[in-house]
Design a protein around this motif. Structure first.
Motif, PDB file in Angstrom:
ATOM      1  N   THR A  15       0.860  -1.190   0.000  1.00 59.48           N
ATOM      2  CA  THR A  15       0.000   0.000   0.000  1.00 59.48           C
ATOM      3  C   THR A  15       0.888   1.229   0.000  1.00 59.48           C
ATOM      4  O   THR A  15       1.374   1.659   1.047  1.00 59.48           O
ATOM      5  CB  THR A  15      -0.940   0.014   1.219  1.00 59.48           C
ATOM      6  OG1 THR A  15      -1.679  -1.210   1.258  1.00 59.48           O
ATOM      7  CG2 THR A  15      -1.911   1.188   1.152  1.00 59.48           C
ATOM      8  N   ARG A  16       1.101   1.773  -1.178  1.00 60.71           N
ATOM      9  CA  ARG A  16       2.022   2.890  -1.317  1.00 60.71           C
ATOM     10  C   ARG A  16       1.300   4.204  -1.074  1.00 60.71           C
ATOM     11  O   ARG A  16       0.095   4.324  -1.251  1.00 60.71           O
ATOM     12  CB  ARG A  16       2.629   2.891  -2.735  1.00 60.71           C
ATOM     13  CG  ARG A  16       3.245   1.576  -3.145  1.00 60.71           C
ATOM     14  CD  ARG A  16       4.430   1.204  -2.262  1.00 60.71           C
ATOM     15  NE  ARG A  16       5.513   2.155  -2.404  1.00 60.71           N
ATOM     16  CZ  ARG A  16       6.462   2.037  -3.337  1.00 60.71           C
ATOM     17  NH1 ARG A  16       6.417   1.043  -4.206  1.00 60.71           N
ATOM     18  NH2 ARG A  16       7.433   2.926  -3.408  1.00 60.71           N
ATOM     19  N   LYS A  17       2.062   5.209  -0.698  1.00 59.18           N
ATOM     20  CA  LYS A  17       1.474   6.529  -0.446  1.00 59.18           C
ATOM     21  C   LYS A  17       1.665   7.447  -1.658  1.00 59.18           C
ATOM     22  O   LYS A  17       2.650   7.349  -2.384  1.00 59.18           O
ATOM     23  CB  LYS A  17       2.080   7.158   0.810  1.00 59.18           C
ATOM     24  CG  LYS A  17       3.541   7.535   0.714  1.00 59.18           C
ATOM     25  CD  LYS A  17       4.051   8.117   2.035  1.00 59.18           C
ATOM     26  CE  LYS A  17       3.985   7.141   3.167  1.00 59.18           C
ATOM     27  NZ  LYS A  17       4.590   7.674   4.417  1.00 59.18           N
ATOM     28  N   HIS A  18       0.692   8.319  -1.855  1.00 59.83           N
ATOM     29  CA  HIS A  18       0.726   9.297  -2.931  1.00 59.83           C
ATOM     30  C   HIS A  18       0.297  10.647  -2.377  1.00 59.83           C
ATOM     31  O   HIS A  18      -0.552  10.720  -1.490  1.00 59.83           O
ATOM     32  CB  HIS A  18      -0.217   8.892  -4.067  1.00 59.83           C
ATOM     33  CG  HIS A  18       0.070   7.556  -4.654  1.00 59.83           C
ATOM     34  ND1 HIS A  18       1.049   7.353  -5.596  1.00 59.83           N
ATOM     35  CD2 HIS A  18      -0.499   6.342  -4.419  1.00 59.83           C
ATOM     36  CE1 HIS A  18       1.075   6.073  -5.945  1.00 59.83           C
ATOM     37  NE2 HIS A  18       0.149   5.436  -5.234  1.00 59.83           N
ATOM     38  N   HIS A  19       0.874  11.701  -2.905  1.00 62.21           N
ATOM     39  CA  HIS A  19       0.497  13.055  -2.490  1.00 62.21           C
ATOM     40  C   HIS A  19      -0.444  13.678  -3.521  1.00 62.21           C
ATOM     41  O   HIS A  19      -0.169  13.633  -4.719  1.00 62.21           O
ATOM     42  CB  HIS A  19       1.725  13.950  -2.334  1.00 62.21           C
ATOM     43  CG  HIS A  19       2.522  13.671  -1.108  1.00 62.21           C
ATOM     44  ND1 HIS A  19       3.504  12.709  -1.053  1.00 62.21           N
ATOM     45  CD2 HIS A  19       2.476  14.236   0.132  1.00 62.21           C
ATOM     46  CE1 HIS A  19       4.042  12.684   0.158  1.00 62.21           C
ATOM     47  NE2 HIS A  19       3.438  13.610   0.892  1.00 62.21           N
TER      48      HIS A  19
END
Length: 226
Positions: free
Chosen positions: A57-61
């Protein structure tokens, strides 16, 4: 960054390519600054669904608000003309909806404003009306008023804008825009001047211009409050 014709340049930011004026002082008054991204170390989980970030579960801005989200909550790429991005950029659902509405303003209302409308104009304390064509400058910074005389109003110096309406549309619809009262401070002055505009010939075109200007005023208010 590389210079391109018409006084603009391509700039690469962490969010993507932007086309901005070579001189920042000539930014459109509708422009929004890029947000500061929430630091990765302060984002252990998605700020929407609270899913924990890990290898899968990667983070994105979000490019508009700068907050952290998982891919599910920040997967769409939407045009963001108010930040001058060349291509659509990743945004959260909430910001994407706002940006989609603004794209319509850039595609439709700005064209109406730069095309102009014809009005009966009273300037300052004068009771005499002059027929003038009012249009937004191509860089969105000024209202140009042209008749037997000419003067300009800088959008950033407008302090208030009141839309005037009259009657109703066929079928009992909403009221029609019939005029506008602007209060602004001329360059080099702190005293308020008033501009009263009433629709003249081609009332439909002038009413559409006023409606577009009303939407522009909302965006200007948001830009100042950012």
């Amino acid at each position: 960054m590389s210079a391109v014709p018409d006084g603009k340049k391509l700039v690469r930011s962490p969010s993507g390519l932007r086309m901005v004026p070579e001189n920042g002082a000539f930014n459109s008054p509708f422009t929004l600054d890029e947000p500061q991204w929430v630091p990765d170390k302060e984002c252990p989980k998605c700020m929407q669904c609270e899913a924990k970030f890990d290898f899968l579960t990667r983070k994105h801005h979000c490019r508009r608000c700068g907050r952290c989200f998982c891919d599910k909550c920040c997967s769409q790429k939407v045009a963001l003309p108010r930040m001058c991005f060349v291509d659509p950029v990743r945004q959260c659902v909430e910001c994407g909806l706002i940006s989609q509405k603004e794209v319509e303003f850039y595609d439709k209302q700005l064209k109406v404003l730069t095309a102009g409308g014809t009005f009966l104009v009273k300037h300052g304390s004068s009771e005499k009306s002059e027929t003038m064509v009012c249009r937004l400058s191509n860089n969105h910074r000024y209202l140009f008023l042209d008749g037997s005389s000419h003067f300009e109003v800088e959008l950033s110096r407008i302090s208030s804008m009141q839309l005037l309406t009259e009657g109703s549309t066929p079928g009992g619809g909403s009221l029609r825009a019939s005029g506008m009262v602007l209060q602004y401070k001329p360059a080099g002055s702190q005293s308020l001047q008033q501009l009263h505009m009433d629709t003249a010939e081609e009332k439909r075109t002038a009413s559409a211009w006023l409606a577009a200007m009303h939407k522009a005023a909302k965006l200007l208010h948001e830009s100042r409050d950012q």
